[in-house]
Design an enzyme around this catalytic site. Structure first.
Site, PDB file in Angstrom:
ATOM      1  N   ASN A  10       0.867  -1.182   0.000  1.00 47.98           N
ATOM      2  CA  ASN A  10       0.000   0.000   0.000  1.00 47.98           C
ATOM      3  C   ASN A  10       0.906   1.236   0.000  1.00 47.98           C
ATOM      4  O   ASN A  10       1.509   1.571   1.018  1.00 47.98           O
ATOM      5  CB  ASN A  10      -0.887  -0.033   1.258  1.00 47.98           C
ATOM      6  CG  ASN A  10      -1.706   1.230   1.423  1.00 47.98           C
ATOM      7  OD1 ASN A  10      -1.806   2.045   0.514  1.00 47.98           O
ATOM      8  ND2 ASN A  10      -2.296   1.406   2.603  1.00 47.98           N
ATOM      9  N   LYS A  12       0.155   4.306  -0.307  1.00 40.77           N
ATOM     10  CA  LYS A  12      -0.479   5.504   0.275  1.00 40.77           C
ATOM     11  C   LYS A  12      -0.219   6.722  -0.627  1.00 40.77           C
ATOM     12  O   LYS A  12      -0.065   6.553  -1.831  1.00 40.77           O
ATOM     13  CB  LYS A  12       0.001   5.716   1.718  1.00 40.77           C
ATOM     14  CG  LYS A  12      -0.155   4.444   2.561  1.00 40.77           C
ATOM     15  CD  LYS A  12       0.061   4.659   4.024  1.00 40.77           C
ATOM     16  CE  LYS A  12      -0.077   3.323   4.756  1.00 40.77           C
ATOM     17  NZ  LYS A  12       0.063   3.435   6.187  1.00 40.77           N
ATOM     18  N   GLU A  88      -6.552   5.071   8.196  1.00 45.93           N
ATOM     19  CA  GLU A  88      -6.267   6.487   7.888  1.00 45.93           C
ATOM     20  C   GLU A  88      -7.487   7.158   7.270  1.00 45.93           C
ATOM     21  O   GLU A  88      -7.765   8.324   7.538  1.00 45.93           O
ATOM     22  CB  GLU A  88      -5.044   6.572   6.954  1.00 45.93           C
ATOM     23  CG  GLU A  88      -3.756   6.258   7.712  1.00 45.93           C
ATOM     24  CD  GLU A  88      -2.649   5.664   6.866  1.00 45.93           C
ATOM     25  OE1 GLU A  88      -2.760   5.644   5.625  1.00 45.93           O
ATOM     26  OE2 GLU A  88      -1.657   5.195   7.467  1.00 45.93           O
ATOM     27  N   GLU A 158      -5.140  -4.753  11.036  1.00 41.66           N
ATOM     28  CA  GLU A 158      -4.110  -3.728  11.190  1.00 41.66           C
ATOM     29  C   GLU A 158      -4.357  -2.958  12.477  1.00 41.66           C
ATOM     30  O   GLU A 158      -5.156  -1.999  12.485  1.00 41.66           O
ATOM     31  CB  GLU A 158      -4.148  -2.750  10.014  1.00 41.66           C
ATOM     32  CG  GLU A 158      -3.838  -3.380   8.675  1.00 41.66           C
ATOM     33  CD  GLU A 158      -3.236  -2.369   7.711  1.00 41.66           C
ATOM     34  OE1 GLU A 158      -2.145  -2.637   7.206  1.00 41.66           O
ATOM     35  OE2 GLU A 158      -3.829  -1.310   7.484  1.00 41.66           O
ATOM     36  N   GLY A 164       2.953   2.198  11.069  1.00 44.98           N
ATOM     37  CA  GLY A 164       4.012   3.205  10.950  1.00 44.98           C
ATOM     38  C   GLY A 164       4.722   3.527  12.251  1.00 44.98           C
ATOM     39  O   GLY A 164       5.413   4.545  12.353  1.00 44.98           O
ATOM     40  N   SER A 200       3.708  -1.996  10.441  1.00 46.75           N
ATOM     41  CA  SER A 200       5.155  -1.993  10.723  1.00 46.75           C
ATOM     42  C   SER A 200       5.892  -3.250  10.260  1.00 46.75           C
ATOM     43  O   SER A 200       6.871  -3.665  10.894  1.00 46.75           O
ATOM     44  CB  SER A 200       5.410  -1.748  12.213  1.00 46.75           C
ATOM     45  OG  SER A 200       5.060  -0.416  12.541  1.00 46.75           O
ATOM     46  N   GLY A 221       2.953  -1.187   4.255  1.00 50.41           N
ATOM     47  CA  GLY A 221       2.934   0.235   3.932  1.00 50.41           C
ATOM     48  C   GLY A 221       4.338   0.727   3.617  1.00 50.41           C
ATOM     49  O   GLY A 221       4.884   0.464   2.547  1.00 50.41           O
ATOM     50  N   GLY A 222       4.949   1.408   4.589  1.00 52.26           N
ATOM     51  CA  GLY A 222       6.249   2.066   4.402  1.00 52.26           C
ATOM     52  C   GLY A 222       7.287   1.215   3.672  1.00 52.26           C
ATOM     53  O   GLY A 222       7.972   1.713   2.763  1.00 52.26           O
TER      54      GLY A 222
HETATM   55  P1  PGA Z   1       3.067   0.399   7.687  1.00 49.00           P
HETATM   56  O1  PGA Z   1       1.570   0.618   7.137  1.00 49.00           O
HETATM   57  O2  PGA Z   1       3.569  -0.891   7.068  1.00 49.00           O
HETATM   58  O3  PGA Z   1       3.823   1.597   7.201  1.00 49.00           O
HETATM   59  O4  PGA Z   1       2.971   0.311   9.174  1.00 49.00           O
HETATM   60  C1  PGA Z   1       0.706  -0.465   6.975  1.00 49.00           C
HETATM   61  C2  PGA Z   1      -0.623   0.006   6.471  1.00 49.00           C
HETATM   62  O5  PGA Z   1      -1.071   1.101   6.874  1.00 49.00           O
HETATM   63  O6  PGA Z   1      -1.271  -0.681   5.678  1.00 49.00           O
END
Ligand code: PGA
Length: 240
Positions: A10, A12, A88, A158, A164, A200, A221-222
């Site tokens: 993802n 974002k 989010e 999640e 994050g 994370s 995500g990140g």
């Molecule tokens: P993250 O985000 O891996 O940066 O923690 C995961 C997500 O929001 O799907």
């Protein structure tokens, strides 16, 4: 959807066009992972053969909804998966369970697989309210579906406090929640959905997380923004 573990990146609201062009030089499309780029870049990824998902769709069909993208339009671009109900969007864009339920239904009707995100805040975890929260989200977000639909619904667990932040639940906690989600949906629809973990995930903790048998994949995500980190995650999951 096959039986392999599902890996979804993802992105974002990240990456400029220049960075997207660099990104696609560094990570080749492969059937074993999906990318969910910002919608304006979808055709770059689609044209090269990546599996793509969209990060959000409108709760409406088509028409005068400036700035929105409908599920039908996403499908017409070759997108076959959608993330719905990310925390989010629930937090910053005030998406309610009712809106999310509408989006789930529109997406399924259009033929996309839905990745429904659910999760608890840190306060809810501290107050032992995780399962109450997840139960409510599952009931409301998946309201009025057909049993057949559940084959196209994937639940992403999640925890909001893990997104994050570098903090993650233990494997035992994730496994317990995954079974809880499968059993809760099974009680309502008579089918168990696939469950992903997200929050994370990185190239260092993926090996440990990949030991959880009841988890069917990962939402990243990140770490998906850096091609070498994302590749390492994909390789680690595939190796098992
Ligand atoms: P993250 O985000 O891996 O940066 O923690 C995961 C997500 O929001 O799907």
């Amino acid at each position: 959807m096959d039986n392999n573990k599902l890996i979804i990146g993802n992105m974002k609201m990240n990456l400029t066009l220049k960075e997207v062009k660099e990104y696609i030089k560094q990570i080749e499309p492969d059937k074993n992972f999906y990318v969910c780029p910002p919608s304006i870049y979808l055709s770059y990824f689609n044209d090269l053969g990546y599996n793509t998902g969209i990060q959000n769709v409108s709760e409406f069909d088509m028409g005068a909804y400036t700035g929105e993208i409908s599920a039908i339009q996403a499908v017409s671009m070759g997108v076959d998966l959608v993330i719905v109900g990310h925390s989010e969007r629930r937090m910053y864009l005030y998406e309610t369970d009712e809106i999310i339920n509408n989006k789930v239904k529109k997406s399924l009707l259009s033929g996309m697989d839905v990745v429904l995100c659910i999760g608890e805040t840190f306060e809810e975890k501290e107050q032992n309210k995780t399962k109450d929260k997840l139960n409510r989200q599952l009931i409301e977000d998946l309201k009025n579906l057909y049993k057949e639909d559940i084959k196209h619904v994937i639940i992403a667990y999640e925890p909001i406090w893990a997104i994050g932040t570098g903090k993650i639940p233990t494997n035992e906690e994730i496994s317990d929640i995954s079974n809880f989600i499968k059993n809760t949906v099974n009680k309502i629809y008579g089918l168990k959905p696939k469950v992903l973990y997200g929050g994370s995930i990185n190239e260092n903790n993926i090996e440990e997380l990949n030991k959880i048998n009841s988890i069917d994949g990962f939402l990243i995500g990140g770490a998906c923004l850096k091609p070498n980190k994302f590749k390492k995650i994909i390789e680690t999951v595939d190796k098992k």
